[in-house]
Scaffold this motif. Structure first.
Motif, mmCIF file in Angstrom:
data_model
loop_
_atom_site.group_PDB
_atom_site.id
_atom_site.type_symbol
_atom_site.label_atom_id
_atom_site.label_comp_id
_atom_site.label_asym_id
_atom_site.label_seq_id
_atom_site.Cartn_x
_atom_site.Cartn_y
_atom_site.Cartn_z
ATOM 1 N N ASP A 92 48.264 47.697 34.047
ATOM 2 C CA ASP A 92 46.917 47.118 34.005
ATOM 3 C C ASP A 92 46.733 46.357 32.678
ATOM 4 O O ASP A 92 46.851 46.909 31.597
ATOM 5 C CB ASP A 92 45.871 48.234 34.118
ATOM 6 C CG ASP A 92 44.446 47.672 34.145
ATOM 7 O OD1 ASP A 92 43.504 48.472 34.156
ATOM 8 O OD2 ASP A 92 44.301 46.436 34.170
ATOM 9 N N SER A 93 46.444 45.046 32.797
ATOM 10 C CA SER A 93 46.342 44.200 31.608
ATOM 11 C C SER A 93 45.041 44.415 30.855
ATOM 12 O O SER A 93 44.930 44.042 29.682
ATOM 13 C CB SER A 93 46.438 42.731 32.024
ATOM 14 O OG SER A 93 45.297 42.355 32.793
ATOM 15 N N GLY A 94 44.041 44.978 31.521
ATOM 16 C CA GLY A 94 42.731 45.126 30.898
ATOM 17 C C GLY A 94 41.811 43.956 31.185
ATOM 18 O O GLY A 94 40.636 43.987 30.814
ATOM 19 N N VAL A 95 42.326 42.917 31.837
ATOM 20 C CA VAL A 95 41.518 41.767 32.224
ATOM 21 C C VAL A 95 41.135 41.942 33.691
ATOM 22 O O VAL A 95 42.005 42.145 34.541
ATOM 23 C CB VAL A 95 42.290 40.446 32.045
ATOM 24 C CG1 VAL A 95 41.452 39.269 32.527
ATOM 25 C CG2 VAL A 95 42.693 40.269 30.584
ATOM 26 N N THR A 96 39.845 41.850 33.962
ATOM 27 C CA THR A 96 39.347 42.093 35.317
ATOM 28 C C THR A 96 38.828 40.806 35.917
ATOM 29 O O THR A 96 38.014 40.104 35.303
ATOM 30 C CB THR A 96 38.211 43.130 35.294
ATOM 31 O OG1 THR A 96 38.686 44.325 34.671
ATOM 32 C CG2 THR A 96 37.764 43.448 36.712
ATOM 33 N N GLN A 97 39.294 40.511 37.122
ATOM 34 C CA GLN A 97 38.826 39.329 37.833
ATOM 35 C C GLN A 97 38.232 39.743 39.165
ATOM 36 O O GLN A 97 38.798 40.577 39.875
ATOM 37 C CB GLN A 97 39.978 38.352 38.095
ATOM 38 C CG GLN A 97 40.428 37.595 36.883
ATOM 39 C CD GLN A 97 41.423 36.500 37.226
ATOM 40 O OE1 GLN A 97 42.605 36.606 36.917
ATOM 41 N NE2 GLN A 97 40.938 35.439 37.870
ATOM 42 N N THR A 98 37.114 39.131 39.494
ATOM 43 C CA THR A 98 36.508 39.347 40.809
ATOM 44 C C THR A 98 36.027 38.035 41.380
ATOM 45 O O THR A 98 35.673 37.114 40.625
ATOM 46 C CB THR A 98 35.305 40.326 40.704
ATOM 47 O OG1 THR A 98 34.359 39.791 39.770
ATOM 48 C CG2 THR A 98 35.749 41.707 40.279
ATOM 49 N N PRO A 99 36.032 37.867 42.699
ATOM 50 C CA PRO A 99 36.645 38.779 43.662
ATOM 51 C C PRO A 99 38.155 38.587 43.721
ATOM 52 O O PRO A 99 38.683 37.670 43.111
ATOM 53 C CB PRO A 99 35.989 38.354 44.979
ATOM 54 C CG PRO A 99 35.780 36.883 44.805
ATOM 55 C CD PRO A 99 35.433 36.685 43.350
ATOM 56 N N LYS A 100 38.855 39.430 44.431
ATOM 57 C CA LYS A 100 40.310 39.281 44.595
ATOM 58 C C LYS A 100 40.628 38.161 45.570
ATOM 59 O O LYS A 100 41.605 37.431 45.401
ATOM 60 C CB LYS A 100 40.924 40.583 45.085
ATOM 61 C CG LYS A 100 41.044 41.671 44.035
ATOM 62 C CD LYS A 100 41.863 42.837 44.561
ATOM 63 C CE LYS A 100 42.235 43.824 43.467
ATOM 64 N NZ LYS A 100 41.092 44.322 42.697
ATOM 65 N N HIS A 101 39.830 38.083 46.610
ATOM 66 C CA HIS A 101 40.041 37.056 47.628
ATOM 67 C C HIS A 101 38.699 36.387 47.925
ATOM 68 O O HIS A 101 37.655 37.040 47.885
ATOM 69 C CB HIS A 101 40.579 37.661 48.928
ATOM 70 C CG HIS A 101 41.869 38.386 48.766
ATOM 71 N ND1 HIS A 101 43.086 37.753 48.737
ATOM 72 C CD2 HIS A 101 42.127 39.709 48.606
ATOM 73 C CE1 HIS A 101 44.044 38.662 48.580
ATOM 74 N NE2 HIS A 101 43.493 39.843 48.493
ATOM 75 N N LEU A 102 38.787 35.094 48.230
ATOM 76 C CA LEU A 102 37.585 34.344 48.560
ATOM 77 C C LEU A 102 37.967 33.322 49.624
ATOM 78 O O LEU A 102 38.899 32.541 49.430
ATOM 79 C CB LEU A 102 37.076 33.637 47.301
ATOM 80 C CG LEU A 102 35.622 33.239 47.146
ATOM 81 C CD1 LEU A 102 34.689 34.361 47.529
ATOM 82 C CD2 LEU A 102 35.374 32.795 45.719
#
Lengths: 112, 111
Positions: B1-11
Motif C-alpha cells: 500500500d503506497s499510502g496514496v488513495t484514489q477514488t473511484p477505482k472504476h468509472l
C-alpha cells in the motif's frame, strides 16, 4: 514526447535467468528512477540513481547510469515469476525541475 | 500500500459527460501529480500541484482541470468527455528527490 525510451519493449525469460532493460534519455538530469507496474496497478518506485552516481544496488536489482551516453540499465538477477511486470525508467530533469518524465516501459515476462 | 488513495477505482460514463477523480496523497506529502496512462500513449504527465499551487503543467487538455485543496487532497475534473479519454488516471505524491508514490488508479471508460 517521452524523455526516456526503454529497450527492449518486451522481454521473455525463464525463471532464474537475469533480465536487463535499458533506458536512453535526452536532457541533463538530477536523477533517474526505475519503477515497476503490475498489470493495471499503480507504479511502484524501485530505485533511484543520482546523476553523480554510476552504479547502485538494491537486493536483486542493479542499476547503472552513464551520463555521457545518457543511458541507464536495470539488471534483475535470478528472476522469479513474481518479477513479471512492466518496468519504467523516469528522468528527473535539471530544467524544469520536479517533473518526472517516464519512458514507454519494458514488459517483462518471467516463465516458471 | 503506497499510502496514496484514489477514488473511484472504476468509472463508466458517456461521451460529453463530466467526471471528477479524487486523490488523497500520503500523509505529509505536499506535491500531487496526475498522470494519464493509455495503451497507445504510455504514461503522460498531466499536472502537478504543490501545497495548493499549480507547479507544473504537462500534456493536459483544456477540457481537463485540477485543483489541490487546503487539506492537500486533489481532484482532477474531466469534461466534455470523448472516447479517447478512456484510460487509467493515476495520482502520485512525493516529498523527497521526487520519488513518487502512486495510487492504484482510476480506470475511466467513456462509452
Amino acid at each position: 514526447s517521452q524523455q526516456g525510451e526503454e529497450d527492449p519493449q518486451a522481454l521473455s525469460i525463464q525463471e532464474g535467468e537475469n533480465a536487463t532493460m535499458n533506458c536512453s534519455y535526452k536532457t541533463s538530469i538530477n536523477n533517474l528512477q526505475w519503477y515497476r507496474q503490475n498489470s493495471g496497478r499503480g507504479l511502484v518506485h524501485l530505485i533511484l540513481i543520482r546523476s553523480n552516481e554510476r552504479e547502485k544496488h538494491s537486493g536483486r536489482l542493479r542499476v547503472t547510469l552513464d551520463t555521457s551516453k545518457k543511458s541507464s540499465s536495470l539488471l534483475i538477477t535470478a528472476s522469479r515469476a513474481a518479477d513479471t511486470a512492466s518496468y519504467f525508467c523516469a528522468t528527473d530533469p535539471l530544467f524544469p525541475g520536479n517533473m518526472l518524465t517516464f519512458g514507454g516501459g519494458t514488459r517483462l515476462m518471467v516463465k516458471p | 500500500d503506497s499510502g496514496v488513495t484514489q477514488t473511484p477505482k472504476h468509472l463508466i460514463t458517456a461521451t460529453g459527460q463530466r467526471v471528477t477523480l479524487r486523490c488523497s496523497p500520503r500523509s505529509g506529502d505536499l506535491s500531487v501529480y496526475w498522470y494519464q496512462q493509455s495503451l497507445d500513449q504510455g504514461l503522460q504527465f498531466l499536472i502537478q500541484y504543490y501545497n495548493g499551487e499549480e507547479r507544473a503543467k504537462g500534456n493536459i487538455l483544456e477540457r481537463f482541470s485540477a485543483q489541490q485543496f487546503p487539506d492537500l487532497h486533489s481532484e482532477l475534473n474531466l469534461s466534455s468527455l470523448e472516447l479517447g479519454d478512456s484510460a487509467l488516471y493515476f495520482c502520485a505524491s512525493s516529498v523527497e528527490e521526487n520519488i513518487q508514490y502512486f495510487g492504484a488508479g482510476t480506470r475511466l471508460s467513456v462509452l
